[in-house]
Design an enzyme around this catalytic site. Structure first.
Site, short mmCIF file in Angstrom:
data_model
loop_
_atom_site.label_atom_id
_atom_site.label_comp_id
_atom_site.label_asym_id
_atom_site.label_seq_id
_atom_site.Cartn_x
_atom_site.Cartn_y
_atom_site.Cartn_z
N GLU A 14 -27.11 52.15 -5.31
CA GLU A 14 -27.36 50.74 -5.61
C GLU A 14 -27.11 49.77 -4.44
O GLU A 14 -27.90 48.91 -4.17
CB GLU A 14 -26.51 50.28 -6.78
CG GLU A 14 -26.35 51.28 -7.86
CD GLU A 14 -27.57 51.37 -8.76
OE1 GLU A 14 -27.43 51.90 -9.84
OE2 GLU A 14 -28.65 50.91 -8.36
N HIS B 99 -24.18 52.98 -14.32
CA HIS B 99 -24.29 51.67 -13.69
C HIS B 99 -22.96 50.93 -13.59
O HIS B 99 -22.92 49.75 -13.28
CB HIS B 99 -25.29 50.79 -14.44
CG HIS B 99 -26.70 51.26 -14.31
ND1 HIS B 99 -27.74 50.71 -15.02
CD2 HIS B 99 -27.25 52.24 -13.56
CE1 HIS B 99 -28.86 51.34 -14.71
NE2 HIS B 99 -28.57 52.28 -13.82
N ILE B 106 -20.34 46.11 -12.19
CA ILE B 106 -21.48 46.51 -13.01
C ILE B 106 -22.76 46.22 -12.26
O ILE B 106 -22.94 45.13 -11.71
CB ILE B 106 -21.51 45.71 -14.33
CG1 ILE B 106 -20.16 45.80 -15.04
CG2 ILE B 106 -22.63 46.21 -15.25
CD1 ILE B 106 -19.98 44.75 -16.12
N CYS B 107 -23.67 47.19 -12.26
CA CYS B 107 -24.97 46.97 -11.62
C CYS B 107 -25.96 46.56 -12.70
O CYS B 107 -26.48 47.40 -13.43
CB CYS B 107 -25.42 48.24 -10.92
SG CYS B 107 -27.02 48.06 -10.17
N LEU B 108 -26.18 45.29 -12.82
CA LEU B 108 -27.06 44.77 -13.88
C LEU B 108 -27.78 43.56 -13.30
O LEU B 108 -27.15 42.60 -12.85
CB LEU B 108 -26.18 44.36 -15.08
CG LEU B 108 -26.87 43.90 -16.36
CD1 LEU B 108 -27.66 45.04 -16.99
CD2 LEU B 108 -25.86 43.39 -17.37
#
Lengths: 316, 167
Positions: A14, B99, B106-108
């Site tokens: 990510e 995530h 948090i990857c949101l």
């Protein structure tokens, strides 16, 4: 500091610096006027491999840049600095300037100079808006409300439409209580216009006060989004990739600072029944700016004229 | 329910209209207390500091997180709602999810790029509940150990790259 490397693929998930570099690249294209500042004061410090810049792509296979996350910090800090530089220099909406001030910027550029002079034969003044990604919505809001200052009938029509828009948006499932805040402030600004031409200074002040101006931008974004959602079947045909209209609205229309494309312009123009004409400054042939009208069959005049000097499609 | 708030002593330097900021957050808190998303419990008394909330969450029945308790922290900058809130899991139990990093980040996408001022704490909670509920395998993100070692304390200082909506 570790230098990003391009020659060695690394798997990553990510937190990716490469994406940020792509974002900067786009900024470079957009913020033409700032390239100098940008290059000299920050750019080389961050990425001393400028000659490889052109190879950066957004796909996972091609990009192999995982530095430390402190690079993320640096990139974000750099973004902030650029934003600050812009906000120090350019008001949210500027005062009226004559077209000559634009001409003076292009004295050494034959094509642009010709086109600016041509604009000068058709328009008296120009106002600049801050290139913060909201410029279309802010320019539209200001230009149209300013136009309404002395148009009582048209104002009454618009005020009614604006007033009713809240319930329409709530029906489309926008969260009621956040929507209400934006609608209330939007109506405050609209009501100022109802006081007539003498409130032009107040309008200008409100549009330069973030606490009002950004509320207006948000609300116009919601109106545009609401229109796209209402006519989902139609607009789906104009959305690239696998995104649905709802995805597109929540990713490209509702968030602040996201640039506008034709679809945003058409949506807002249709939702409010307001004609828009966009004059593009590009390097094409001829002595006139390319003009794009977004008229509606029932709208005879263009209420809002927006000038964009960007060659790119999007309006910041 | 009677809610009482004291003015946050730290927000004397609010950039936007301070009253509007406070009113919005109070409204959000009340609405969250009144209609919490499934599994979410919020204490109407968030203490003196309106810019820092703690929200409790229980894993939904029939999901991998059934019966587990989590705590979310929301931090609101003076530019809220134009800036997104800073949201992290805190406390002893951080959900194991592709995530969610082990430090609680948090990857949101709605927490950074896709944030809109028309969203709210409620919509963020709903997204997190649905992110947990749709998970099919409990695991950490592949770059967890690297990220946790090198990241900033504030997840908003990470350039996130969103690419997977399915989990």
């Amino acid at each position: 500091m570790e230098v990003p490397r391009l020659d060695q693929p690394v798997n990553f998930h990510e937190s990716v610096t490469s994406m940020a570099i792509s974002a900067l690249w786009w900024q470079l294209l957009h913020f033409k006027g700032l390239v100098q500042v940008f290059l000299s004061s920050h750019y080389f410090v961050l990425f001393p491999i400028s000659n490889k810049f052109g190879y950066l792509k957004m796909s996972e296979e091609d990009v192999a840049v995982v530095g430390s996350s402190s690079q993320d910090d640096l990139i974000i800090q750099q973004h902030r600095e650029i934003e600050k530089e812009i906000s120090d220099r350019i008001q949210l909406v500027g005062l009226k300037e004559s077209l000559e001030t634009v001409e003076n910027e292009y004295l050494n550029d034959e094509i642009y100079l010709k086109k600016t002079r041509d604009l000068g034969t058709k328009y008296e003044n120009i106002r600049r808006t801050r290139p913060d990604g909201n410029c279309f919505f802010r320019a539209f809001g200001y230009a149209y409300l300013e136009y309404l200052l002395d148009k009582k009938e048209e104002y009454a029509r618009f005020r009614e439409l604006a007033y009713q828009s809240k319930d329409r948006l709530i029906k489309l499932n926008f969260p009621k209580f956040t929507l209400e805040d934006f609608h209330d402030v939007f109506m405050d600004v609209v009501n100022v216009v109802g006081k007539g031409p003498e409130s032009s200074e107040e309008l200008h002040r409100m549009f330069n006060e973030q606490g009002y101006s950004d509320y207006v931008v948000v609300y116009l974004r919601l109106i545009a989004s609401g229109h796209l959602r209402e006519k989902e079947d139609f607009y789906q045909n104009f959305i690239e990739g696998n995104r649905t209209v709802v995805d597109f609205c929540s990713q490209e229309v509702e968030p602040m600072y996201k640039e506008s494309d034709h679809i945003h312009i058409i949506a807002l123009s249709s939702a409010l029944n307001v004609g828009v004409r966009v004059r593009y400054m590009d390097r094409g042939d001829g002595s006139e700016t390319r003009t794009l009208r977004h008229p509606l069959p029932q709208v005879a005049t263009d209420h809002v004229v927006i000038y964009s000097k960007l060659v790119e499609r999007k309006l910041r | 329910m009677a809610l009482k708030f004291n003015r946050n002593k730290h927000n004397s330097k609010i950039i936007l209209d301070g009253e509007r900021w406070e009113r919005r957050l109070q409204k959000e808190l009340m609405s969250l207390v009144r209609e919490p998303p499934p599994g979410v419990v919020v204490d109407s008394d968030q203490g003196e500091n309106l810019s820092l909330w703690t929200i409790n969450m229980t894993g939904a029945e029939g999901t991998l997180y059934e019966g587990e308790h989590f705590t979310l922290q929301f931090k609101f900058s003076p530019k809220y709602p134009f800036d997104s809130p800073e949201v992290t899991f805190i406390g002893p139990n951080i959900p194991v999810h592709p995530h969610v990093y082990s430090n609680g980040h948090i990857c949101l996408s709605i927490l950074t790029d896709d944030w809109s001022p028309a969203l709210s704490v409620q919509t963020v909670c709903l997204s997190i509940v649905s992110m947990l509920s749709s998970c099919k395998e409990k695991k950490r993100p592949p770059d967890n150990s690297f990220y946790v070692k090198t990241c900033n304390k504030n997840p908003k200082k990470t350039k996130w790259w969103y690419h997977d909506d399915t989990v």
